[in-house]
Design a protein around this motif. Structure first.
Motif, PDB file in Angstrom:
ATOM      1  N   LYS A  97       0.846  -1.187   0.000  1.00  0.00           N
ATOM      2  CA  LYS A  97       0.000   0.000   0.000  1.00  0.00           C
ATOM      3  C   LYS A  97       0.880   1.234   0.000  1.00  0.00           C
ATOM      4  CE  LYS A  97      -0.088  -0.012   5.008  1.00  0.00           C
ATOM      5  NZ  LYS A  97      -0.870  -0.142   6.249  1.00  0.00           N
ATOM      6  N   HIS A 157      -8.328  -3.618  -0.941  1.00  0.00           N
ATOM      7  CA  HIS A 157      -8.836  -3.111   0.339  1.00  0.00           C
ATOM      8  C   HIS A 157      -9.642  -4.194   1.060  1.00  0.00           C
ATOM      9  CE1 HIS A 157      -8.019   0.696  -1.805  1.00  0.00           C
ATOM     10  NE2 HIS A 157      -7.717   1.136  -0.599  1.00  0.00           N
ATOM     11  N   GLN A 168     -10.389  -7.210   5.610  1.00  0.00           N
ATOM     12  CA  GLN A 168      -9.831  -5.946   5.142  1.00  0.00           C
ATOM     13  C   GLN A 168      -8.316  -5.971   5.264  1.00  0.00           C
ATOM     14  OE1 GLN A 168     -11.502  -2.387   6.888  1.00  0.00           O
ATOM     15  NE2 GLN A 168     -10.340  -1.030   5.542  1.00  0.00           N
ATOM     16  N   SER A 171      -6.419   0.234   4.625  1.00  0.00           N
ATOM     17  CA  SER A 171      -7.353   1.308   4.964  1.00  0.00           C
ATOM     18  C   SER A 171      -7.867   1.968   3.688  1.00  0.00           C
ATOM     19  CB  SER A 171      -6.648   2.347   5.837  1.00  0.00           C
ATOM     20  OG  SER A 171      -7.364   3.564   5.864  1.00  0.00           O
ATOM     21  N   THR A 172      -9.119   2.374   3.714  1.00  0.00           N
ATOM     22  CA  THR A 172      -9.663   3.065   2.542  1.00  0.00           C
ATOM     23  C   THR A 172      -9.004   4.427   2.337  1.00  0.00           C
ATOM     24  OG1 THR A 172     -11.470   4.002   3.870  1.00  0.00           O
ATOM     25  CG2 THR A 172     -11.892   1.907   2.734  1.00  0.00           C
ATOM     26  N   ALA A 176      -4.450   0.920  -2.238  1.00  0.00           N
ATOM     27  CA  ALA A 176      -4.104  -0.489  -2.403  1.00  0.00           C
ATOM     28  C   ALA A 176      -3.679  -0.727  -3.853  1.00  0.00           C
ATOM     29  CB  ALA A 176      -5.302  -1.369  -2.041  1.00  0.00           C
ATOM     30  N   ILE A 195     -11.443   2.014  -4.515  1.00  0.00           N
ATOM     31  CA  ILE A 195     -11.430   0.998  -3.460  1.00  0.00           C
ATOM     32  C   ILE A 195     -11.580  -0.351  -4.146  1.00  0.00           C
ATOM     33  CG2 ILE A 195     -12.680   0.048  -1.486  1.00  0.00           C
ATOM     34  CD1 ILE A 195     -13.545   2.928  -0.837  1.00  0.00           C
TER      35      ILE A 195
END
Length: 272
Positions: A97, A157, A168, A171-172, A176, A195
């Protein structure tokens, strides 16, 4: 003879008197210890924990626990928090990420499918391989296919298993690595503003009803935080490279269960 009999009776009476006295003492001590322990228990406060969502402190017995975290209510458990995590999901943090561009918030959900090894979910539970893949812990010796992909650095995500479990990884608020080279309605680099949601499956198998239900709940939570979301498949934004989520992903069912407007699905409701 009478003398010995009286002596024996006296000894017996003394024995039972002494035994009774010891028993009474033991009972008093036990009662006192019980009262003391009870008082100590009452005096000791319950351990305090913090709600992951709102950060309020509360006694641990009053909290809702999930995946090692605590929440003060079912509402807070189900929501997307300020850090971009959903409490009801299992968190399996991926190192794959990075930060989104400044001031960019997600306004697109990209739907994928994944199966490791390919189509193995039809024969046995295999979702842990996907978790390992996104966490860079996939063992290349477990399956010949894994040696081809073990060094790839990818993530999504969210991941929804065949049983509807929501996992998950990112984090949004972060980017990703799920879309790759891509273009959504003239906008390139879809990872920047999207997302990623992976469904366990392949291009030859219908998805499970419980996966649609879990996906609909996820979209509802995401929509509260990001009201301008639109939706596309990986094949929509990378048509020359990808075919997922495939012809068996039912876009009409997806639209009906989520209640989103058709305008937010710009590539249409026809399965592809």
């Amino acid at each position: 003879m009478l003398k010995w009999l009286l002596l024996f009776v006296g000894a017996a009476l003394f024995y039972f008197w002494l035994k009774g006295k010891k028993q009474a003492k033991f009972d008093r001590q036990k009662s006192n210890n019980s009262s003391s322990n009870q008082a100590q228990t009452l005096a000791e406060p319950a351990a305090m924990v913090q709600c992951q969502y709102c950060k309020v402190h509360l006694p641990q017995p009053d909290a809702i626990s999930n995946d090692g975290r605590f929440y003060c209510s079912k509402d807070h458990l189900s929501l997307l928090d300020e850090q971009g995590w959903i409490g009801a999901a299992a968190w399996r943090i991926s190192p794959n990420k990075d930060a989104r561009p400044d001031e960019v918030k997600p306004d697109l959900v990209v739907i994928h499918h994944i199966s490791l090894p390919p189509s193995e979910f039809k024969r046995q539970a295999s979702s842990q391989h996907i978790v390992n893949f996104f966490q860079n812990t996939l063992d290349p010796n477990v399956h010949p296919y894994f040696s081809q992909i073990a060094n790839q650095k990818v993530s999504s995500h969210f991941f929804i298993t065949r049983t509807g479990e929501l996992i998950q990884f990112v984090s949004t608020r972060d980017r990703a690595w799920h879309a790759g080279v891509s273009n959504f309605m003239g906008r390139e680099r879809c990872n920047d503003f999207s997302i990623g949601v992976e469904l366990e499956g392949d291009s030859d198998t219908p998805f499970e009803g419980i996966q649609y239900q879990s996906l609909a709940k996820l979209i509802q939570k995401l929509g509260l935080a990001y009201p301008n979301l639109q939706f596309a498949g990986h094949s929509d934004i990378a048509p020359d490279r990808k075919t997922d989520p495939g012809k068996y992903f039912d876009w009409e069912k997806f639209q009906k269960e989520t209640g989103i407007s058709q305008e937010k699905i710009p590539y249409g409701l026809v399965s592809r």
